[in-house]
Design a protein around this motif. Structure first.
Motif, PDB file in Angstrom:
ATOM      1  N   PRO A 174       1.349  -3.552  -7.082  1.00 20.67           N
ATOM      2  CA  PRO A 174       0.114  -2.793  -7.319  1.00 20.67           C
ATOM      3  C   PRO A 174       0.439  -1.334  -7.646  1.00 20.67           C
ATOM      4  O   PRO A 174       1.111  -0.657  -6.873  1.00 20.67           O
ATOM      5  N   LYS A 180      -4.330  13.468  -5.516  1.00 22.48           N
ATOM      6  CA  LYS A 180      -4.382  12.011  -5.578  1.00 22.48           C
ATOM      7  C   LYS A 180      -3.234  11.500  -6.439  1.00 22.48           C
ATOM      8  O   LYS A 180      -3.117  11.859  -7.616  1.00 22.48           O
ATOM      9  N   GLU A 214       1.812   4.611 -10.288  1.00 28.57           N
ATOM     10  CA  GLU A 214       1.748   4.857 -11.735  1.00 28.57           C
ATOM     11  C   GLU A 214       1.837   6.351 -12.042  1.00 28.57           C
ATOM     12  O   GLU A 214       2.606   6.775 -12.918  1.00 28.57           O
ATOM     13  N   GLN A 246      -5.040   8.993   2.294  1.00 31.26           N
ATOM     14  CA  GLN A 246      -6.313   9.214   1.611  1.00 31.26           C
ATOM     15  C   GLN A 246      -7.162  10.254   2.330  1.00 31.26           C
ATOM     16  O   GLN A 246      -7.932  10.981   1.690  1.00 31.26           O
ATOM     17  N   THR A 305       0.817  -1.225   0.000  1.00 34.33           N
ATOM     18  CA  THR A 305       0.000   0.000   0.000  1.00 34.33           C
ATOM     19  C   THR A 305       0.842   1.263   0.000  1.00 34.33           C
ATOM     20  O   THR A 305       0.400   2.290  -0.505  1.00 34.33           O
ATOM     21  N   THR A 340      -1.416   1.042  -7.482  1.00 31.44           N
ATOM     22  CA  THR A 340      -2.199   1.940  -6.615  1.00 31.44           C
ATOM     23  C   THR A 340      -1.453   2.310  -5.340  1.00 31.44           C
ATOM     24  O   THR A 340      -1.940   3.123  -4.555  1.00 31.44           O
ATOM     25  N   LYS A 365       0.855   4.048  -2.625  1.00 28.89           N
ATOM     26  CA  LYS A 365       1.206   5.444  -2.414  1.00 28.89           C
ATOM     27  C   LYS A 365       2.714   5.580  -2.175  1.00 28.89           C
ATOM     28  O   LYS A 365       3.333   4.716  -1.549  1.00 28.89           O
ATOM     29  N   ASN A 425      -0.393   7.937  -7.053  1.00 29.26           N
ATOM     30  CA  ASN A 425      -0.062   6.541  -6.787  1.00 29.26           C
ATOM     31  C   ASN A 425       1.221   6.216  -7.541  1.00 29.26           C
ATOM     32  O   ASN A 425       1.850   7.106  -8.133  1.00 29.26           O
TER      33      ASN A 425
END
Length: 363
Positions: free
Chosen positions: A116, A161, A165, A151, A89, A118, A120, A163
């Motif tokens: 992932p 926002k 990517e 978040q 995460t 997503t 952070k 992440n």
């Protein structure tokens, strides 16, 4: 009937099994990674749960090596199970480490199909290891805690926002720079706290960061309003200190580029309907009182926005994406030279129009 049975029996040999399945009982599921050091002398810290019944309990593996992959291999040798990052995460990067090529540190995650996108990415004051040694204070699983933490600031329009990517996309963007959440903690056992946005120039952290309030206006101007925007000021009104707090209902901005020879100026016009959430003197039903208060709010917001502009320009960090606008609508300016050389010297100003549309829950 016999032919059908034979057909199905033969067909079972051609069915593929779950060749890529990974059982949790055989894995150390990493939820948070901390990165420190520099390429050639790297360290990383991997947090994973140590109890199947108590998610608060976790173990931190430490790895060392010359490259990010070598560090992970070293850490993997220190656990009885195979490390797995499918539920990662958060990636915490020490501020001194982030001053190097950040992409070189994260490349190992972009090349793994298990990573992932997503997750952070955040920058920490001092060593990132300290932010993983909080077992007695964090009230939930550490990966879940850091995800919920960042978040909540995204929902409050303090952080944009981002992440894994989006971090990569911004590192390679020519018209917009990366800004990542900047965390600090007062001691090894204190809960982490957000300080603002770490400013990047390309792939490297500049060593400068915005305050939380400046981060709010950077997010509003460079991205968009999220769920809520809460602001508070202290007004020194005729020698008396008055609390002023309000929620921003909408934040509409218009951008204009003015060129006079070699001089470039960018003007922002901002309309900001607000609802008052704190103002002890009251009497906001009076037009003159409301006007004075609106003028104070406009001056205060403009001052914070200008301070944010100044910090970003000094750091050569175009986190608002002004370069994207210049390249799209004023290509002649973009072609004149390197955008960063122009960006540091342009004049940027904001004009705010605040309107109190509600003065309380019943007015």
């Amino acid at each position: 009937m016999r032919k059908v049975t034979v057909f199905f029996l033969i067909s079972t040999f051609f069915l593929s099994g779950c060749w890529d399945q990974r059982l949790y009982k055989e894995l150390s599921v990493i939820s948070v990674v901390g990165i420190g050091g520099h390429i050639g002398e790297l360290k990383a810290y991997y947090a994973y749960p140590s109890s199947g019944t108590d998610p608060i309990q976790y173990i931190v593996l430490e790895g060392e090596g010359k490259t990010a992959r070598e560090v992970r291999i070293d850490a993997n040798k220190k656990t009885e199970q195979t490390m797995d990052i499918a539920e990662l995460t958060t990636i915490l990067v020490s501020e001194e480490t982030a001053k190097d090529d950040l992409y070189a540190l994260l490349d190992v995650y972009y090349r793994s199909a298990q990573s992932p996108m997503t997750a952070k990415v955040m920058v920490t004051e001092g060593t990132s290891k300290r932010f993983l040694e909080l077992k007695e204070t964090i009230p939930k699983e550490i990966g879940e805690y850091y995800l919920d933490f960042v978040q909540s600031f995204e929902d409050a329009t303090i952080f944009p926002k981002t992440n894994l990517e989006m971090t990569a996309n911004l590192m390679f963007s020519e018209g917009r720079d990366l800004a990542l959440p900047y965390l600090k903690t007062s001691s090894d056992k204190a809960l982490p706290q957000a300080e603002g946005l770490a400013l990047f120039n390309g792939k490297k952290y500049t060593g400068k960061y915005l305050t939380l309030r400046e981060s709010t206006f950077a997010t509003l101007l460079g991205y968009r309003k999220a769920r809520i925007v809460e602001l508070a000021y202290l007004w020194n009104k005729k020698g008396e200190k008055v609390s002023v707090a309000f929620d921003v209902i909408r934040f509409k901005k218009k951008k204009k580029v003015i060129q006079d020879g070699d001089n470039i100026k960018i003007q922002y016009k901002i309309n900001m309907p607000i609802v008052m959430t704190e103002y002890p003197p009251d009497h906001l039903d009076r037009k003159q009182v409301r006007k004075e208060l609106e003028n104070f709010i406009e001056r205060s917001v403009e001052k914070d926005i200008n301070r944010m502009f100044k910090k970003s320009q000094e750091a050569s960090s175009d986190i608002l994406g002004i370069g994207e606008y210049i390249r799209a609508y004023h290509p002649q300016l973009w072609r004149e030279g390197k955008w960063k050389d122009i960006y540091k010297d342009i004049k940027i100003e904001a004009k705010v129009n605040a309107e109190i549309v509600r003065s309380g829950s019943i007015r």
